[in-house]
Design an enzyme around this catalytic site. Structure first.
Site, PDB file in Angstrom:
ATOM      1  N   ASP A   3       0.988  -1.252   0.006  1.00 36.36           N
ATOM      2  CA  ASP A   3      -0.113   0.152  -0.114  1.00 36.36           C
ATOM      3  C   ASP A   3       0.809   1.281   0.137  1.00 36.36           C
ATOM      4  O   ASP A   3       1.920   1.228   0.353  1.00 36.36           O
ATOM      5  CB  ASP A   3      -0.979   0.092   1.115  1.00 36.36           C
ATOM      6  CG  ASP A   3      -2.115  -0.670   1.145  1.00 36.36           C
ATOM      7  OD1 ASP A   3      -2.289  -1.408  -0.047  1.00 36.36           O
ATOM      8  OD2 ASP A   3      -2.669  -1.068   1.939  1.00 36.36           O
ATOM      9  N   ASP A  39      -9.228  -5.649   2.029  1.00 38.01           N
ATOM     10  CA  ASP A  39      -7.678  -6.302   1.721  1.00 38.01           C
ATOM     11  C   ASP A  39      -7.641  -7.854   2.055  1.00 38.01           C
ATOM     12  O   ASP A  39      -6.711  -8.411   1.960  1.00 38.01           O
ATOM     13  CB  ASP A  39      -6.801  -5.543   2.214  1.00 38.01           C
ATOM     14  CG  ASP A  39      -6.663  -4.100   1.630  1.00 38.01           C
ATOM     15  OD1 ASP A  39      -6.750  -4.049   0.377  1.00 38.01           O
ATOM     16  OD2 ASP A  39      -6.198  -3.160   2.334  1.00 38.01           O
TER      17      ASP A  39
END
Length: 1172
Positions: free
Chosen positions: A445, A772
């Site tokens: 990320d 996620d």
């Protein structure tokens, strides 16, 4: 428990009965019997707006009445149970039986003891008392087995204690936001009580049962309890019951706690499963066989020490085990399993052959060669011999089977996990630690991982003007200022706040969502008070909230206007919000029409420059609705449209200062880092360049894609993902922007399943959001953010980054590689001992009818190489040198070529020494031979020297085993590992005691000082021999004199040091070329000064059409490679030869250095043919 008369209006059974209802039935019961949520709160003596206002004594009273929010863990196995488990080992059971038989036969005296044949066979030249001491060998074997069992049980016991300590740390770090006395506080989950008002939000794992007081777009995943995969929409007026162990997938709200611990729905199920009782011992684990704790122990962050983050099973049936197929075996575990099976089969075959040969040799020699008759009274003596042979065979098996491997893995992983906690890596699944050492790709990320996650608004477009810094309040018209303040304060989670700094001079504290905190900071800078705005519109007065998620990429909130009607505020990704805008606030704060051309111009002139500077851009907008007709608020597409843009802000999230260096380390270590983010492409590209994921200046072959383009490239006309298409994209993909969690999962799955290049990838993934979870589970190693991560992401992960920092991932790589190397070091040491001990026992037994290494001695050696060596070699601290090589990969053999060279080389040295001592030792030391000794013969100096030399060689080889890749300095860093030094020294001291004072139990005879010195001399020779082996080719060389692991092919290795090799080669070639050029210049000037070359001088060959002048760049420099991009910018490009000299360009200044017009060429150089 408690009852209604205990001061509360409800008892535990009533609350449990309420929580077992669902949907409209639960709502009816709540309204009819309890008076709705207000009536429930009155009975529980709590406030729906302020929560509990009681002190610790009253909270404790609630715990006594309704129970604690804690599920009692299963009782740990006692030390006696662990000892019993260790005794179940097959080889140890065989040894125990053989030792007991030997012990029983040693007390049996044959009736025909006077028979000379039988007596000679049994006693020989031994002393009369020695036969009576025959029981010592059997007793010593039993004592050695007891030592091995106790050590194994102690290790298991300490390991379980460590795992439970890790579990308790996970539990302590799990906190929940509650309202107490009107103030929001973070309390540990275990301190929740019935009556607490808990804030629930997107990504939370519900810690207790409760009834919803207020909710905004709340959706819950109840599959953990019901087995239904569809998300359940919750609301105070439709389905208000929230259950512990379920996940908040969308929205936010507040609930009042009604059941905790064993009284909650998940607690009841755990109780039925026996998790709260002691049924484990009687019925075992009902969830199937547990994996070997040495290799795959899973720890889950729940309230029970054995459970998972949610209930393991529900009424709908057992839940699939966490991790799906990828958790079945780690990379190292799979390799160890294969190797252990191969070694075990070979050891079993060798031990069986040894026993057969010994028995046959004895029978043939006794009854055929010597012609002895079978005497019934001598049968026990014959059986004693056969038991002795059987014991020798079993000890060969004990030494051959690498039962120390699980222990080495456990010790190494446990040691690494403990140290990784200090490096901000909280390991939840032990196998993830060593898998990280094989990682070849990291999908990271951006926000919070690569950046600091301390966001600040640094640019703004408001009122038609672009401000390069936040504007003062006077620069904005009052209508715009008021709308902006309301849009920021109300259209955000009320838990996001800016608090005063903790210390004078420090920055204000940001609590909650960091992006919202940046907007709140802008509001404060503009003189607005967000808390005052929120006080005017409490959260439970909001009409509708469309919370942010990865699909919307926006958040919208609807509230009632004081004068009637409704107002919707929206914030989100600039291009998405602007697409829904039809007007824009001008410099006076009045809406004006926004055409499609102006919208595109706004994106090009405002949004793209902000994003290109690495800023996250957000657009803020609003829309007013009349009182009648009231819109259908669930129709999001119709409601969130026709907006008026208030402004656009650019939020800076600086790159963490340590991230660029960490990414360079990853790239140097052969790990590809990819950024997967929801930001727009320009922002992502700018941040990736700052981090070093993309080279500066846009060079390199890495590509950046948006989610839409990524899906277009990898999907066929039917919308299905094709691996072939994906294989064309992922190798060069470095940035995936505007990506959804599905895109992330698709990318991770495609990389893992790809067979491109002949080597499968090992992928690590970072994530913080609920969505996620699939990618984190699919990845070989999933990293969740400890600060910004949701409970769902943490539960799906393998490692939690407690500081949300990418550099901590690099430390995890280093520790993972250290685990792999530690196991390989132990394996290198153990296999050497295995080879030598098995061959010595087998050869000695076949040649001399006895093993030079006795059963007890082999058990001592086995203890050295199993328990002590694994402890010594598995606790080596990692070094930065581990990041100077490429990852091993899935297909790299566990025993590399260099290791095989070391194993066979050291085994050869030890076998030469032992066989020399075995067959010539009595002559070298002038002592009696130990070969051919009778059954109960006393210990001999001869075999004691062999045993002592063998052990000392192992101690010195333990130092050699510390290096895997051919490093010469085996003592490097040894002082930094006190465990290793202590074990080697302690083993040596015990060996001295065994030899000098072990006597009959250890089959040892005391040695003289001279004999000790010779044993030490031969043992230290192992170190010298190790230096000789390093010079034997066993693998390619690493930087600094060590060797590369054979898992890296030459192309991979050349990539790592390409810069150094290329720079050296380029400098050398360029220097040589420049010297040649200067020589030509000198000759050219000499030729011009001297009126031309001498008549007999042969002209220098030149490319056709290039005039002989000093200022030219000669054609032979055209293929010289540049060192790097800076050279390309600082030096003129080489001019390639052309058939004709190019004329100078027109309008060129006189001061520009240009080639002079070529003079007439001699006739012999006029054409290409004559020139050649």
């Amino acid at each position: 428990m408690g009852d209604a008369g205990g001061g509360f209006g409800l008892a535990v059974p009533e609350l449990r009965a309420l929580m077992e209802l669902r949907g409209s039935e639960a709502l009816l019961r709540l309204q009819r019997d309890l008076g709705g949520v207000p009536g429930l709160c009155r009975r529980l003596r709590t406030s729906p707006t302020d929560g509990l206002s009681e002190g610790p004594p009253e909270l404790e009273r609630r715990r006594r009445a309704f129970g604690r929010n804690w599920i009692p863990p299963r009782r740990p196995k006692s030390f006696a149970a662990l000892v019993w488990e260790a005794l179940q080992d097959v080889t140890l059971v065989i040894l125990e039986v053989a030792a007991l038989v030997s012990l029983g036969l040693s007390f049996y005296a044959p009736p025909g003891a006077a028979d000379e044949a039988c007596g000679q066979l049994s006693g020989g030249s031994e002393d009369p008392g020695e036969a009576e001491a025959g029981w010592i060998e059997g007793a010593a074997i039993l004592l050695s087995v007891a030592c091995v069992v106790l050590v194994t049980a102690s290790n298991d016991w300490s390991k379980e204690r460590q795992f439970r300590g890790l579990q308790s740390r996970l539990e302590r770090e799990q906190r929940v936001a509650v309202l107490r006395g009107g103030h929001l506080a973070q309390v540990p989950v275990a301190e929740l009580v019935v009556g607490d008002v808990v804030q629930v939000k997107y990504g939370d794992l519900l810690p207790a049962d409760g009834v919803l007081i207020q909710g905004s777009d709340l959706k819950i995943d109840e599959s953990a309890l019901t087995g239904e995969s569809d998300h359940v929409r919750k609301g105070p007026d439709r389905d208000p019951l929230l259950l512990s162990g379920t996940h908040v997938m969308e929205g936010s709200g507040r609930m009042v706690v009604t059941a905790v611990g064993v009284n909650s729905q998940s607690g009841i199920i755990f109780t039925l499963l026996g998790a709260a009782g002691d049924t484990e011992e009687g019925g075992g684990d009902r969830r199937g066989p547990r994996p070997d704790p040495a290799v795959a122990v899973e720890l889950q962050p729940l309230r029970s020490a054995e459970g998972g983050g949610d209930s393991a099973e529900g009424p709908g049936g057992p839940r699939p085990p966490r991790g799906d197929p990828k958790k079945e075996k780690s990379v190292l575990q799979a390799k160890l399993t294969r190797l252990a099976l191969q070694i075990g089969k070979a050891g079993l075959a060798m031990s069986a052959v040894t026993v057969i040969i010994l028995v046959l040799y004895f029978v043939i020699d006794t009854f055929v060669v010597q012609g002895r008759p079978w005497l019934a009274e001598c049968a026990p003596v014959y059986v004693q011999y056969w038991v002795k042979f059987f014991i020798i065979g079993v000890t060969v098996l004990v030494v051959a089977v690498p039962e120390g491997l699980p222990l080495a893995v456990t010790i190494s992983l446990a040691y690494s996990v403990k140290k990784m906690m200090k490096d901000n890596n909280l390991v939840r699944h032990l196998d993830a630690c060593e898998t990280m050492g094989s990682a070849t790709a990291i999908c990271s990320d951006k926000t919070g991982t690569l950046t600091t996650n301390r966001m600040t608004v640094v640019q703004a477009f408001l009122g038609g003007s672009h401000f390069s810094r936040p504007p003062p309040p006077s620069a904005l018209p009052p209508p715009t200022l008021e709308l902006l303040g309301q849009a920021i304060a109300i259209n955000s989670a009320y838990t996001s706040k800016i608090l005063p700094p903790e210390a004078p001079g420090a920055l204000p504290r940001q609590v909650g969502n960091k992006t919202e905190c940046a907007l709140l900071g802008l509001a404060l800078a503009l003189g607005r008070d967000p808390e005052a705005e929120r006080a005017q519109v409490p959260e439970d007065h909001l009409v509708k909230v469309f919370t942010f998620n990865s699909e919307r990429k926006s958040m919208s909130t609807v509230l009632r206007r004081p004068g009637g009607g409704y107002r919707l505020f929206c914030k989100g990704a600039s291009e998405m919000v602007l697409r829904r805008c039809v007007s824009l606030l001008d410099a006076q704060g009045s809406p004006r029409l926004l055409s499609g051309v102006e919208r595109e111009e706004l994106l090009r002139r405002v949004v793209e420059p902000m994003a290109g500077g690495g800023l996250r851009t957000l657009a803020l907008a609003f829309r007013d609705f009349p009182p009648r007709p009231e819109p259908t608020w669930d129709n999001e597409a119709a409601v969130v449209g026709e907006l008026t843009c208030i402004g656009i802000v650019g939020i800076e999230d600086p790159v963490r200062p340590e991230v660029p260096e960490a990414i360079r380390k990853c790239q140097r270590a052969g790990i590809t880092v990819r950024m997967v983010t929801g930001d727009n492409l320009d922002t992502a590209r700018a941040i990736a360049t700052k981090c070093g994921i993309l080279p500066p200046g846009g060079g390199g072959d890495g590509i950046c894609l948006e989610g839409k383009e990524f899906n277009r490239r990898i999907r066929n006309e039917r919308g299905e993902v094709e691996q072939e298409r994906l294989d064309k994209v992922w190798p060069k993909l470095r940035v995936l922007a505007r990506s959804s969690p599905t895109d992330k999962h698709t990318l991770v799955k495609g990389i893992i399943e790809s067979t491109l290049g002949g080597q499968r990838q090992v992928v690590a993934v970072t994530g913080d959001g609920t969505n996620d979870g699939p990618a984190l589970k699919k990845a070989d190693v999933g990293f969740a953010m400890g600060i910004a991560g949701t409970d769902v992401a943490k539960e799906a992960s393998d490692i939690i980054l407690t500081d949300d920092n990418f550099s901590s991932i690099v430390k995890a790589v280093m520790w993972g590689r250290n685990v792999y190397d530690s196991i390989a070091k132990f394996l290198q040491f153990q296999l050497t001992v295995n080879v030598v001990a098995v061959i010595v026992a087998f050869t000695g037994a076949c040649v001399t009818q006895d093993s030079p290494l006795k059963a007890v001695q082999m058990l001592w050696v086995n203890l050295i190489m199993d328990t002590l060596a694994s402890l010594a070699l598995a606790t080596e601290p990692p070094t930065e040198a581990l990041l100077l090589r490429r990852p091993y990969g899935r297909d790299h053999p566990l025993v590399s070529g260099t290791m095989l060279r070391n194993i066979l080389g050291h085994a050869l040295y030890q076998l030469l020494v032992i066989f020399t001592l075995l067959f010539a030792g009595e002559r070298l030391f002038d002592i009696d031979s130990g070969r051919g000794a009778p059954l109960h013969a006393p210990p001999s100096e001869h075999f004691t020297i062999i045993f002592n030399t063998f052990v000392l060689m192992q101690l010195c080889n333990e130092l050699n085993a510390r290096k895997l890749h051919g490093e010469r300095n085996v003592f490097g860093g040894v002082c930094g590992n006190p465990t290793f030094c202590g074990i080697v020294l302690g083993t040596f001291i015990v060996q001295v005691l065994i030899v000098q004072f072990g006597g009959k139990p250890f089959s040892c005879s005391p040695l003289s000082a001279e004999q000790w010195l010779w044993c030490l001399f031969v043992g230290v020779g192992e170190l010298v021999w190790g230096q000789v082996l390093v010079s034997v080719p066993g693998g390619p060389q690493c930087p600094g004199g060590s060797r590369w692991p054979e898992g890296s092919d030459p192309a991979d290795r050349s990539e790592l040091d390409a810069a150094e090799l290329r720079r050296g080669k380029v400098l050398w070639v360029r220097g040589l070329s420049r010297i040649q050029t200067q020589m030509r210049v000198v000759r050219a000037f000499r030729s011009n000064l001297g009126g031309g070359p001498p008549p007999l001088a042969r002209p220098e060959p030149r490319p056709f059409g290039v005039p002989p002048h000093a200022e030219l760049i000669f054609g032979d420099t055209r293929d010289i490679p540049l060192i790097d991009d800076t050279d390309a910018e600082s030096e003129a490009p080489p001019i390639r030869p052309s058939p004709r000299p190019a004329p100078p360009p027109p309008n060129r200044n006189n001061n520009h250095r240009a080639p002079l017009p070529p003079p007439p060429l001699p006739p012999r150089l006029h054409s290409l043919e004559t020139s050649l």
